[in-house]
Design a protein around this motif. Structure first.
Motif, PDB file in Angstrom:
ATOM      1  N   ASP A   1       0.823  -1.211   0.000  1.00 42.23           N
ATOM      2  CA  ASP A   1       0.000   0.000   0.000  1.00 42.23           C
ATOM      3  C   ASP A   1       0.855   1.258   0.000  1.00 42.23           C
ATOM      4  O   ASP A   1       0.443   2.293  -0.525  1.00 42.23           O
ATOM      5  CB  ASP A   1      -0.916   0.020   1.230  1.00 42.23           C
ATOM      6  CG  ASP A   1      -1.883  -1.140   1.251  1.00 42.23           C
ATOM      7  OD1 ASP A   1      -2.645  -1.288   0.275  1.00 42.23           O
ATOM      8  OD2 ASP A   1      -1.873  -1.916   2.238  1.00 42.23           O
TER       9      ASP A   1
ATOM     10  N   LYS B   1      -8.255   5.341   5.468  1.00 36.55           N
ATOM     11  CA  LYS B   1      -8.955   5.183   4.188  1.00 36.55           C
ATOM     12  C   LYS B   1      -9.144   3.701   3.852  1.00 36.55           C
ATOM     13  O   LYS B   1     -10.226   3.295   3.392  1.00 36.55           O
ATOM     14  CB  LYS B   1      -8.194   5.890   3.077  1.00 36.55           C
ATOM     15  CG  LYS B   1      -8.262   7.414   3.119  1.00 36.55           C
ATOM     16  CD  LYS B   1      -7.418   8.006   1.999  1.00 36.55           C
ATOM     17  CE  LYS B   1      -7.483   9.528   2.005  1.00 36.55           C
ATOM     18  NZ  LYS B   1      -8.777  10.034   1.551  1.00 36.55           N
ATOM     19  N   LYS B   2      -8.112   2.907   4.082  1.00 32.10           N
ATOM     20  CA  LYS B   2      -8.225   1.477   3.766  1.00 32.10           C
ATOM     21  C   LYS B   2      -9.207   0.787   4.715  1.00 32.10           C
ATOM     22  O   LYS B   2      -9.973  -0.092   4.322  1.00 32.10           O
ATOM     23  CB  LYS B   2      -6.865   0.808   3.827  1.00 32.10           C
ATOM     24  CG  LYS B   2      -6.903  -0.625   3.307  1.00 32.10           C
ATOM     25  CD  LYS B   2      -5.532  -1.186   3.053  1.00 32.10           C
ATOM     26  CE  LYS B   2      -5.652  -2.575   2.428  1.00 32.10           C
ATOM     27  NZ  LYS B   2      -4.329  -3.209   2.240  1.00 32.10           N
ATOM     28  N   LYS B   3      -9.195   1.191   5.976  1.00 31.63           N
ATOM     29  CA  LYS B   3     -10.105   0.612   6.978  1.00 31.63           C
ATOM     30  C   LYS B   3     -11.556   0.902   6.617  1.00 31.63           C
ATOM     31  O   LYS B   3     -12.457   0.097   6.876  1.00 31.63           O
ATOM     32  CB  LYS B   3      -9.779   1.189   8.348  1.00 31.63           C
ATOM     33  CG  LYS B   3     -10.581   0.627   9.489  1.00 31.63           C
ATOM     34  CD  LYS B   3     -10.139   1.271  10.817  1.00 31.63           C
ATOM     35  CE  LYS B   3     -10.956   0.726  11.989  1.00 31.63           C
ATOM     36  NZ  LYS B   3     -10.522   1.375  13.280  1.00 31.63           N
TER      37      LYS B   3
ATOM     38  N   LYS C   1     -12.846   1.113   3.657  1.00 27.03           N
ATOM     39  CA  LYS C   1     -13.295   0.447   2.427  1.00 27.03           C
ATOM     40  C   LYS C   1     -14.147  -0.782   2.741  1.00 27.03           C
ATOM     41  O   LYS C   1     -13.922  -1.484   3.703  1.00 27.03           O
ATOM     42  CB  LYS C   1     -12.091   0.048   1.577  1.00 27.03           C
ATOM     43  CG  LYS C   1     -11.399   1.243   0.916  1.00 27.03           C
ATOM     44  CD  LYS C   1     -10.277   0.785   0.018  1.00 27.03           C
ATOM     45  CE  LYS C   1      -9.607   1.956  -0.676  1.00 27.03           C
ATOM     46  NZ  LYS C   1      -8.489   1.528  -1.543  1.00 27.03           N
TER      47      LYS C   1
ATOM     48  N   LEU D   1      -2.647  -1.784   6.578  1.00 24.00           N
ATOM     49  CA  LEU D   1      -1.725  -1.412   5.514  1.00 24.00           C
ATOM     50  C   LEU D   1      -0.585  -2.413   5.372  1.00 24.00           C
ATOM     51  O   LEU D   1      -0.131  -2.990   6.356  1.00 24.00           O
ATOM     52  CB  LEU D   1      -1.115  -0.035   5.797  1.00 24.00           C
ATOM     53  CG  LEU D   1      -2.014   1.190   5.721  1.00 24.00           C
ATOM     54  CD1 LEU D   1      -1.200   2.437   6.060  1.00 24.00           C
ATOM     55  CD2 LEU D   1      -2.646   1.338   4.341  1.00 24.00           C
TER      56      LEU D   1
END
Length: 316
Positions: free
Chosen positions: A35, A312-314, A316, A82
């Motif tokens: 990432d 941000k990834k969490k 999704k 990440l």
């Protein structure tokens, strides 16, 4: 690639052991499947006053051993979701800016090719031009969010087109940036040209000097940044001299009347909704950094950016 693990905990390994990577993260050889990637660009030949920011990446990495992976305010552990690590330094050529640009551009392009976010530790601010060249090849002209005490929009410095005071003039000329969605924040100090700040508007940029930030307040500033950039792919560049030298003395061209370390962290944290595609932090100069307070602030700013990626990834 091998499984990405949490950074080594100081509860099991002293912070002065196994150093050399950011936060003692794993050393990685490529960006494949990651990432983010931390990389160093230890180049300072384009500095106009104090030199020595070539040692900035190592200084930031060394003190980053103090960092822990959980961001309490943003409620994320940066390595839970990440995948990333430290890829080491780009092979710059001391004294020669164009071969250095080529090495940085190729390195960043290799990271972006894997849809991985590059996080580059400088080095002087000239390095950002090479990063923007790589970003523009993938995304087209990007929006720029630029925290600094200088606009770095000069046409020439000492009669030279490539210097740490010229990268964004060159980036605009090369169509690497979308000026209409870009913003510069924090400029201050005495100037040779009294109209230097007006230059940004003439080039299509928006520039908010430090005294105007004080008048409008940080909340309004954040709103202005978010509205200006919108959903454009965005590159964040943070010159450590945005921060007042009382908090960040280790830099090449300090300017008084700047921002606190707390304000710097809050600003980065509060622009979390932007569509980031890359980030750099530049101009840390260890020789003037008593107590490593500048490098430690730099490490914390990088940590805030990593926390944004993790958040941000969490989500999704």
């Amino acid at each position: 690639m091998t499984e990405i693990k949490q950074p080594t905990s100081a509860l099991s390994s002293p912070r002065f052991c196994n150093m050399g990577t950011f936060m003692r993260m794993q050393k990685v050889d490529s960006a494949e499947g990651l990432d983010f990637v931390i990389a160093g660009a230890p180049f300072d030949t384009a500095s106009s006053f104090r030199s020595g920011s070539r040692f900035g990446p190592n200084a930031i990495r060394n003190i980053s051993a103090m960092m822990k992976p959980n961001n309490v305010i943003m409620q994320v552990n940066i390595m839970d979701g990440l995948k990333g690590g430290d890829i080491g330094d780009f092979n710059v050529t001391p004294g020669y800016i164009h071969p250095t640009y080529q090495a940085i551009e190729e390195g960043v392009a290799g990271i972006l090719k894997e849809n991985t976010c590059p996080i580059v530790l400088g080095g002087d601010h000239s390095i950002t031009l090479a990063e923007l060249r790589a970003a523009a090849k993938k995304y087209g002209p990007v929006a720029l969010v630029h925290f600094d005490s200088h606009s770095d929009l000069c046409d020439e410095v000492f009669g030279q087109k490539y210097n740490h005071g010229t990268p964004f003039r060159r980036a605009l000329e090369e169509n690497l940036m979308d000026a209409s969605h870009s913003i510069q924040v924090g400029m201050r100090g005495s100037l040779y040209d009294p109209d230097e700040h007006k230059m940004a508007a003439e080039l299509g940029m928006k520039l908010i000097p430090a005294h105007k930030v004080r008048e409008m307040g940080l909340k309004t500033l954040v709103k202005t940044i978010l509205e200006r950039v919108g959903d454009k792919p965005c590159f964040l560049t943070f010159d450590i001299d945005f921060v007042d030298p009382a908090y960040a003395p280790g830099t090449g061209t300090p300017e008084v009347g700047g921002f606190t370390s707390l304000e710097a962290l809050e600003l980065v944290r509060n622009i979390k909704d932007l569509n980031f595609v890359g980030f750099d932090l530049v101009e840390v100069l260890p020789a003037y950094d008593h107590g490593e307070i500048t490098a430690y602030l730099a490490a914390n700013i990088v940590f805030e950016y990593l926390s944004i990626l993790a958040m941000k990834k969490k989500a999704k």
